[in-house]
Design a protein around this motif. Sequence first.
Motif, PDB file in Angstrom:
ATOM      1  N   UNK A 187      72.495   0.186 -75.051  1.00  0.00           N
ATOM      2  CA  UNK A 187      73.280  -0.136 -73.376  1.00  0.00           C
ATOM      3  C   UNK A 187      74.035   1.107 -73.805  1.00  0.00           C
ATOM      4  N   UNK A 188      75.092   1.559 -74.894  1.00  0.00           N
ATOM      5  CA  UNK A 188      76.073   2.638 -74.878  1.00  0.00           C
ATOM      6  C   UNK A 188      75.613   3.636 -75.441  1.00  0.00           C
ATOM      7  N   UNK A 189      75.119   4.723 -74.849  1.00  0.00           N
ATOM      8  CA  UNK A 189      74.443   6.224 -75.955  1.00  0.00           C
ATOM      9  C   UNK A 189      74.845   7.304 -75.040  1.00  0.00           C
ATOM     10  N   UNK A 190      75.241   7.437 -73.562  1.00  0.00           N
ATOM     11  CA  UNK A 190      75.187   8.583 -72.916  1.00  0.00           C
ATOM     12  C   UNK A 190      77.098   8.276 -71.974  1.00  0.00           C
ATOM     13  N   UNK A 191      77.240   9.409 -71.976  1.00  0.00           N
ATOM     14  CA  UNK A 191      78.976   9.803 -71.539  1.00  0.00           C
ATOM     15  C   UNK A 191      78.595   8.795 -70.308  1.00  0.00           C
ATOM     16  N   UNK A 192      78.064   8.931 -69.725  1.00  0.00           N
ATOM     17  CA  UNK A 192      78.601   7.789 -68.798  1.00  0.00           C
ATOM     18  C   UNK A 192      78.513   6.198 -68.809  1.00  0.00           C
ATOM     19  N   UNK A 193      77.738   5.972 -70.561  1.00  0.00           N
ATOM     20  CA  UNK A 193      78.140   4.524 -70.738  1.00  0.00           C
ATOM     21  C   UNK A 193      78.765   4.630 -71.719  1.00  0.00           C
ATOM     22  N   UNK A 194      79.822   5.148 -71.887  1.00  0.00           N
ATOM     23  CA  UNK A 194      80.978   5.167 -72.093  1.00  0.00           C
ATOM     24  C   UNK A 194      82.202   5.357 -71.831  1.00  0.00           C
ATOM     25  N   UNK A 195      82.269   6.363 -70.368  1.00  0.00           N
ATOM     26  CA  UNK A 195      83.160   5.882 -69.531  1.00  0.00           C
ATOM     27  C   UNK A 195      83.383   4.998 -69.145  1.00  0.00           C
ATOM     28  N   UNK A 196      82.710   3.650 -68.428  1.00  0.00           N
ATOM     29  CA  UNK A 196      81.887   2.755 -68.210  1.00  0.00           C
ATOM     30  C   UNK A 196      82.628   1.979 -69.265  1.00  0.00           C
ATOM     31  N   UNK A 197      81.899   1.785 -70.035  1.00  0.00           N
ATOM     32  CA  UNK A 197      82.541   1.079 -71.221  1.00  0.00           C
ATOM     33  C   UNK A 197      83.682   0.922 -72.098  1.00  0.00           C
ATOM     34  N   UNK A 198      84.431   1.706 -71.463  1.00  0.00           N
ATOM     35  CA  UNK A 198      86.386   2.044 -72.032  1.00  0.00           C
ATOM     36  C   UNK A 198      86.881   1.738 -70.482  1.00  0.00           C
ATOM     37  N   UNK A 199      86.587   2.386 -69.267  1.00  0.00           N
ATOM     38  CA  UNK A 199      87.559   2.522 -68.342  1.00  0.00           C
ATOM     39  C   UNK A 199      88.112   1.116 -67.354  1.00  0.00           C
ATOM     40  N   UNK A 200      86.969   0.890 -66.933  1.00  0.00           N
ATOM     41  CA  UNK A 200      86.854  -0.481 -66.556  1.00  0.00           C
ATOM     42  C   UNK A 200      88.107  -1.796 -67.032  1.00  0.00           C
ATOM     43  N   UNK A 201      87.487  -1.623 -68.143  1.00  0.00           N
ATOM     44  CA  UNK A 201      89.012  -2.866 -69.279  1.00  0.00           C
ATOM     45  C   UNK A 201      90.255  -2.142 -69.518  1.00  0.00           C
TER      46      UNK A 201
END
Length: 442
Positions: free
Chosen positions: A381-395
Amino acid sequence: MKNNNKKFQNNIAKVADKKKSSAKIKAQTSKYDPNVKVHQVAKGIKFIHRHNNMSPTFVFHSYIKGGVSHESKDNNGIYNLLSRLIVNGHADKDYNDLKLELETKSAYLNGYSGKNAYGLTLHGLSEHTESLLEDYFKCFFKPSIPDSYLMLEKELIKRQFEMQKEDPVKQCFKKLNELVFNEHPYAMDMMGTNDSVKDISREDILKIHDERVNNAEIVFTYCGNQSFENVLNELKKHIGCLKARAEKVKNKNTINPIYNKEVNINFDREQTHIFIGKHSYKNGVTQDLYLKMLTNYLAGQSSELFVDVRDRKGLCYAVQPLHHSALEAGYWGIYIGAGKDKVDKAIEAIMAILDDLKQNGLSKREFNRIKKMIEGSNLLNVQTNDDYANFYSIPVLHGLGLDYQHKSFEKIKSFEHTAFNKFLKSFLNGKWNIIKVGPESN
């Protein structure tokens, strides 16, 4: 020769100055991901950078505290309108010119709004980073919000409201939100209501955005192939006007969920849409992670839920567990789509599965298998630049920490079988809301 030596010395000095300035930049790093770091530009304003040298592309996001949790019944839908209109041109470029420029550069710029945040997201080619960020921040600070586009969006939303009235699934989950969130803002539709949207003006939208930009916590996130220092320097060119602001971790909203309700909504359809569920937990607590495991166990075509209720007994055409969690609260339950003559038996079959889980829990073998499944899906579920942006930013925005997601995965790995089954016994012990949307005979 003398000139060449002097030129060489100057170049060495520039490199030394660059290294010296880079060393002064304090950044928090991840214990799990060497490619990501977060820097506090000012109090309440953070910059996340994740380096990805695999592709000459990037994403750039802004995450601002806001969204439906900051709305009232009077202005419900204002952040949704803002997110739709914020990219419709800026003070120096109208919408048509902006669209043409973005398309020419193979880039796209969108606004978004959720339960606890809103902002802008930009996808582009690295060669156009500087010029794209120029337009990005002009939309961020000086969006046009033309009245003509505002009226168009209101008309489109009005049509969506009309379509929702004919959508039984939408009506099912609208009622669910009202029950599990009650008077909490999460109970409201992100699009608002006919009455609230009708009265929102251009001035209202600009005012609320200006207030958030100047007072709310903000996270800017870059994922791409340019260096941390280069992107930070480019960012500082645009956000120098932003002042420090208070950092607030706690939320003021309280949850008073409704339990044990059976709701029947008459709909002239052959099928009945059913949801059996209840209020659940906010992000970050152990119980929410337990529900993630339970959802994985019941999901998929090989699960007991699918095999027993759909394949073996033929009681429905669709069945799946749904786990929704957010910053302040969530819900968990089972969705079923069934023929009007099989509703009662389908509900009975679902309740039997939940009761068996309550009484007997999962075997240790199944418990360990679910852990492995979650570990694999997290990687996928975490592979693209967009995935990583959401993965880290909201927390990071909500004070949960840069490594919040990683720590959650580690926590799941450490769960004990006995404690998990004890949770199932407690959580699955009644208090279910049952919502049925279908023919009146049911």
